[in-house]
Design a protein around this motif. Structure first.
Motif, PDB file in Angstrom:
ATOM      1  N   GLU A  80     -23.628  45.546 -10.619  1.00 45.97           N
ATOM      2  CA  GLU A  80     -24.611  44.465 -10.592  1.00 45.97           C
ATOM      3  C   GLU A  80     -24.011  43.082 -10.795  1.00 45.97           C
ATOM      4  O   GLU A  80     -24.749  42.086 -10.853  1.00 45.97           O
ATOM      5  N   MET A  82     -32.803  34.450  -7.812  1.00 45.60           N
ATOM      6  CA  MET A  82     -31.433  34.061  -7.476  1.00 45.60           C
ATOM      7  C   MET A  82     -31.000  34.800  -6.217  1.00 45.60           C
ATOM      8  O   MET A  82     -31.026  36.026  -6.156  1.00 45.60           O
ATOM      9  N   LYS A  83     -30.615  34.053  -5.185  1.00 43.76           N
ATOM     10  CA  LYS A  83     -30.181  34.669  -3.942  1.00 43.76           C
ATOM     11  C   LYS A  83     -28.726  35.106  -4.046  1.00 43.76           C
ATOM     12  O   LYS A  83     -27.940  34.538  -4.787  1.00 43.76           O
ATOM     13  N   TRP A  84     -28.391  36.120  -3.245  1.00 41.16           N
ATOM     14  CA  TRP A  84     -27.014  36.595  -3.131  1.00 41.16           C
ATOM     15  C   TRP A  84     -26.490  36.264  -1.745  1.00 41.16           C
ATOM     16  O   TRP A  84     -27.246  36.262  -0.773  1.00 41.16           O
ATOM     17  N   VAL A 111     -29.743  26.221 -13.759  1.00 42.90           N
ATOM     18  CA  VAL A 111     -30.576  27.025 -12.866  1.00 42.90           C
ATOM     19  C   VAL A 111     -31.816  26.247 -12.439  1.00 42.90           C
ATOM     20  O   VAL A 111     -32.239  26.309 -11.273  1.00 42.90           O
ATOM     21  N   TRP A 120     -26.993  35.747 -17.526  1.00 36.55           N
ATOM     22  CA  TRP A 120     -27.523  37.019 -17.022  1.00 36.55           C
ATOM     23  C   TRP A 120     -29.050  36.969 -16.950  1.00 36.55           C
ATOM     24  O   TRP A 120     -29.650  37.368 -15.952  1.00 36.55           O
ATOM     25  N   ARG A 121     -29.681  36.456 -18.005  1.00 33.88           N
ATOM     26  CA  ARG A 121     -31.145  36.360 -18.015  1.00 33.88           C
ATOM     27  C   ARG A 121     -31.649  35.459 -16.889  1.00 33.88           C
ATOM     28  O   ARG A 121     -32.730  35.670 -16.339  1.00 33.88           O
ATOM     29  N   ALA A 122     -30.860  34.446 -16.537  1.00 38.57           N
ATOM     30  CA  ALA A 122     -31.258  33.501 -15.494  1.00 38.57           C
ATOM     31  C   ALA A 122     -31.027  34.041 -14.089  1.00 38.57           C
ATOM     32  O   ALA A 122     -31.376  33.383 -13.111  1.00 38.57           O
ATOM     33  N   GLY A 123     -30.418  35.218 -13.990  1.00 40.32           N
ATOM     34  CA  GLY A 123     -30.184  35.818 -12.685  1.00 40.32           C
ATOM     35  C   GLY A 123     -28.795  35.588 -12.135  1.00 40.32           C
ATOM     36  O   GLY A 123     -28.484  36.020 -11.017  1.00 40.32           O
ATOM     37  N   ILE A 124     -27.939  34.903 -12.878  1.00 41.41           N
ATOM     38  CA  ILE A 124     -26.563  34.683 -12.435  1.00 41.41           C
ATOM     39  C   ILE A 124     -25.793  35.990 -12.527  1.00 41.41           C
ATOM     40  O   ILE A 124     -25.807  36.661 -13.565  1.00 41.41           O
ATOM     41  N   ARG A 125     -25.135  36.354 -11.438  1.00 38.93           N
ATOM     42  CA  ARG A 125     -24.367  37.601 -11.402  1.00 38.93           C
ATOM     43  C   ARG A 125     -22.941  37.395 -10.899  1.00 38.93           C
ATOM     44  O   ARG A 125     -22.232  38.371 -10.666  1.00 38.93           O
ATOM     45  N   SER A 164     -23.840  35.531  -6.439  1.00 39.96           N
ATOM     46  CA  SER A 164     -25.112  34.837  -6.618  1.00 39.96           C
ATOM     47  C   SER A 164     -24.906  33.374  -6.245  1.00 39.96           C
ATOM     48  O   SER A 164     -23.812  32.825  -6.385  1.00 39.96           O
TER      49      SER A 164
END
Length: 313
Positions: free
Chosen positions: A76, A1-3, A295, A43-48, A14
């Protein structure tokens, strides 16, 4: 997941964010356990990046989101909430209304004053259980331009200058007033819901303006409340039943996508995300499976030829 950076600030989001309106029982009830599972899956998928508002379930969304984020490293994740509606406890208030069901007994009171902004933020911090909010958006000031630009915006700008909040913006379902904000104030971001999608491109000029001014766009309502997710009789467009013309257009879009073996949902997501002004897209979910689906769709490869056919439509 890019920021990605929001405007000229240090705030990051994200590229896919979780819209927490469903956690406030938008359209149908969600229990506390399911709400927590949605945030865990995100959260597990990288979403922040997580977006909420006092309006969503008259505080229920904020409370549930705060509970689910508690214990996670504060550095985070990024949270946005909104101002413009104060919540007042009222035992006589209806527990359903404005699209939300089974909510606490509270009334929404519109208030875009400087004092209202500060009181709203204090209450949101309490419900979220956080020590700061990263992004604050002026929420739906459609009929309140003068107070929003003359009182709410200066109050938020002062809090930003003091370092109390990281970024400020406006969140609306129309593009004309956000364009005025971008032209006349120093916003960091705009959350635009439903006005830049495969079915509705009326917000294109706003996005182009934001790109020129260095204002980030947070794209919401990418499915126009459901029609672009699953076009069928009875599907909704902007939370009302879609008329025959809209349904026919959505079905044609779906047929073109299927010819390339691409889900319409993926094209809808990627279309919004592709604009250079867009820092992230915000998508709601009412169960963990929808997070996994979102995602995966955001990573779908879209052939150039498909974009060309969609543009021709």
């Amino acid at each position: 997941m890019k920021w990605r950076v929001v405007g000229g600030t240090d705030v990051l989001v994200s590229e896919v964010g979780l819209g927490a309106a469903p956690l406030g029982n938008l359209g149908a009830p969600v229990d506390d356990e399911t709400a927590g599972a949605v945030v865990d899956a995100a959260w597990r998928a990288g979403i922040r990046y997580f977006d909420t508002a006092p309006h969503y379930g008259v505080g229920l969304s904020e409370s549930r989101l705060g509970d689910a984020l508690r214990g996670r490293p504060r550095t985070e994740f990024t949270v946005s909430t909104k101002v413009g509606r104060l919540l007042v406890d009222d035992p006589d208030a209806p527990t359903s209304g404005e699209g939300f069901v089974d909510t606490p007994a509270r009334r929404r009171v519109r208030d875009y004053s400087a004092d209202g902004v500060r009181r709203s933020l204090e209450a949101s911090l309490d419900r979220l259980g956080l020590d700061r909010i990263d992004i604050v958006l002026i929420h739906d000031p459609d009929e309140h331009w003068a107070e929003a630009v003359g009182a709410a915006y200066p109050a938020l700008a002062e809090l930003r200058a003091q370092g109390v909040i990281g970024a400020i913006g406006v969140g609306m379902n129309q593009s004309a007033m956000p364009a005025r904000f971008v032209a006349e104030t120093d916003l960091d971001c705009v959350m635009l819901a439903g006005r830049y999608t495969l079915l509705d491109r009326t917000g294109a000029d706003l996005l182009d303006l934001c790109a020129r001014r260095g204002v980030s766009v947070l794209g919401a309502g990418v499915y126009n409340s459901g029609l672009l997710a699953n076009p069928r009789p009875g599907a909704t467009y902007d939370y009302a039943p879609a008329d025959g013309d809209l349904l026919a257009r959505a079905l044609r879009l779906r047929d073109v996508c299927e010819a390339y073996d691409v889900p319409l949902r993926a094209a809808a997501l990627r279309f919004v995300a592709a604009h250079p002004a867009v820092a992230g897209i915000v998508v709601g979910a009412r169960d963990a499976a929808q997070i996994t689906d979102t995602v995966a769709l955001a990573a779908e490869r879209i052939p150039d030829e498909l974009w060309e056919e969609l543009a021709a439509l």
